[in-house]
Design an enzyme around this catalytic site. Structure first.
Site, PDB file in Angstrom:
ATOM      1  NE  ARG A  67      -2.475  -1.434   3.110  1.00  0.00           N
ATOM      2  CZ  ARG A  67      -2.363  -2.873   3.631  1.00  0.00           C
ATOM      3  NH1 ARG A  67      -2.712  -3.785   2.832  1.00  0.00           N
ATOM      4  NH2 ARG A  67      -1.735  -2.999   4.805  1.00  0.00           N
ATOM      5  CD  GLU A 104       1.819 -10.181  18.812  1.00  0.00           C
ATOM      6  OE1 GLU A 104       1.341  -9.746  17.971  1.00  0.00           O
ATOM      7  OE2 GLU A 104       1.388 -10.429  20.047  1.00  0.00           O
TER       8      GLU A 104
HETATM    9  P1  AMP Z   1       4.619  -2.357  11.331  1.00  0.00           P
HETATM   10  O1  AMP Z   1       6.026  -2.971  10.717  1.00  0.00           O
HETATM   11  O2  AMP Z   1       4.115  -3.011  12.584  1.00  0.00           O
HETATM   12  O3  AMP Z   1       4.835  -0.812  11.344  1.00  0.00           O
HETATM   13  O4  AMP Z   1       3.476  -2.690  10.385  1.00  0.00           O
HETATM   14  C1  AMP Z   1       3.454  -1.687   9.146  1.00  0.00           C
HETATM   15  C2  AMP Z   1       2.896  -2.562   7.972  1.00  0.00           C
HETATM   16  O5  AMP Z   1       1.739  -3.488   8.219  1.00  0.00           O
HETATM   17  C3  AMP Z   1       2.319  -1.515   6.955  1.00  0.00           C
HETATM   18  O6  AMP Z   1       2.717  -2.014   5.821  1.00  0.00           O
HETATM   19  C4  AMP Z   1       0.807  -1.646   6.977  1.00  0.00           C
HETATM   20  O7  AMP Z   1       0.103  -1.550   6.021  1.00  0.00           O
HETATM   21  C5  AMP Z   1       0.573  -3.041   8.107  1.00  0.00           C
HETATM   22  N1  AMP Z   1      -0.472  -2.936   9.059  1.00  0.00           N
HETATM   23  C6  AMP Z   1       0.153  -2.933  10.182  1.00  0.00           C
HETATM   24  N2  AMP Z   1      -1.082  -2.935  10.975  1.00  0.00           N
HETATM   25  C7  AMP Z   1      -2.056  -2.519  10.171  1.00  0.00           C
HETATM   26  C8  AMP Z   1      -3.578  -2.285  10.462  1.00  0.00           C
HETATM   27  N3  AMP Z   1      -4.291  -2.325  11.516  1.00  0.00           N
HETATM   28  N4  AMP Z   1      -4.262  -1.973   9.423  1.00  0.00           N
HETATM   29  C9  AMP Z   1      -3.894  -1.842   8.140  1.00  0.00           C
HETATM   30  N5  AMP Z   1      -2.415  -2.300   7.848  1.00  0.00           N
HETATM   31  C10 AMP Z   1      -1.806  -2.529   8.904  1.00  0.00           C
END
Ligand code: AMP
Length: 179
Positions: A67, A104
Site C-alpha cells: 500500500r 510478534e
Molecule cells: P509495522 O511494521 O508493525 O509498523 O507494520 C506496518 C505494516 O503493516 C504496513 O505495511 C501496514 O500496511 C501494515 N499494517 C499493520 N497494522 C495494520 C492495520 N491495523 N491496518 C492496516 N495495515 C496494517
C-alpha cells in the site's frame, strides 16, 4: 487555516474503513480502498502527504509493499523525485539486498534492488500505516546500506499507542492521522 487542516483530517479519517478482525482476530484493519475510491480524498491525501516535504529537495521516495506504492508514486511526482519499491522476498527481479526484522511471532524480511539508490540520495520512506515501526525501520537500513540519506518518514496513519516512531529514531516522522 488550522480549521481547514482539522476538516481535511476529519474528512480523510471518515474515508478510511475500519474492518474488525481482519486478517485475524483482534486486528482493526485500516482499509484505504475506500479512500482511494473517493476522488476528493485521493487528491487531498496526495496533497497533505507531500506538504511537509515540499522544500526537502528529496531525490527518492521509497514506498513499502504494497500500500506504500499507491501514494508513494504520487508523492514522488509532486516532489519531482523518483520512486523506488521495497518488496517482500522474491518479488524483485534483478539483484537485491535484504533485511530481516522481528515480528510478534517470528521474523520477516524486505528487499530492494541493489542499484536503486545512489550514494548521497536524499530519501523519504513512505507507507500507508506505521504500527510497530518494524517494516519502516528495516527499509531504512536497506536505504542506508546503499548509501542513501533518510531525510524523513511519511505515513497516512500512525497507530500512536504502539509508539513505532521510536524505532525510527528520526526527527521528521510525518503522519497525517494519529489513531
Ligand atoms: P509495522 O511494521 O508493525 O509498523 O507494520 C506496518 C505494516 O503493516 C504496513 O505495511 C501496514 O500496511 C501494515 N499494517 C499493520 N497494522 C495494520 C492495520 N491495523 N491496518 C492496516 N495495515 C496494517
Amino acid at each position: 487555516m488550522l480549521h481547514e487542516k482539522e476538516n481535511i483530517k476529519k474528512y480523510l479519517l471518515s474515508a478510511i474503513r475500519t474492518v474488525p478482525d481482519f486478517p485475524k482476530q483482534g486486528i482493526q484493519f485500516k482499509d484505504i480502498t475506500t479512500l482511494l475510491a473517493d476522488k476528493k480524498a485521493l487528491a487531498l491525501t496526495t496533497q497533505e502527504l507531500s506538504k511537509p516535504f515540499l522544500d526537502s529537495e528529496a531525490d527518492v521516495i521509497v514506498g513499502l509493499e504494497s500500500r506504500g506504492f499507491l501514494f508513494g508514486t504520487n508523492i514522488a511526482e509532486v516532489l519531482n523525485a523518483s520512486f523506488v519499491p521495497v518488496r517482500k522476498p522474491g518479488k524483485l527481479p534483478a539483484e537485491t539486498i535484504s533485511e530481516n526484522y522481528e515480528l510478534e511471532y517470528g521474523t520477516d524480511s524486505v528487499e530492494i534492488h541493489a542499484d536503486s539508490i545512489k550514494k548521497g540520495d536524499k530519501v523519504i520512506i513512505h507507507d500507508d500505516l506505521i504500527a510497530t515501526g518494524g517494516t519502516a525501520c528495516a527499509a531504512s537500513k536497506l536505504v542506508k546500506r546503499l548509501g542513501g540519506t533518510i531525510i524523513g518518514y511519511s505515513f497516512i496513519m500512525e497507530l500512536g499507542f504502539l509508539n513505532g516512531r521510536k524505532k525510527l529514531d528520526h526527527k521528521k516522522v510525518e503522519s497525517l492521522l494519529i489513531i
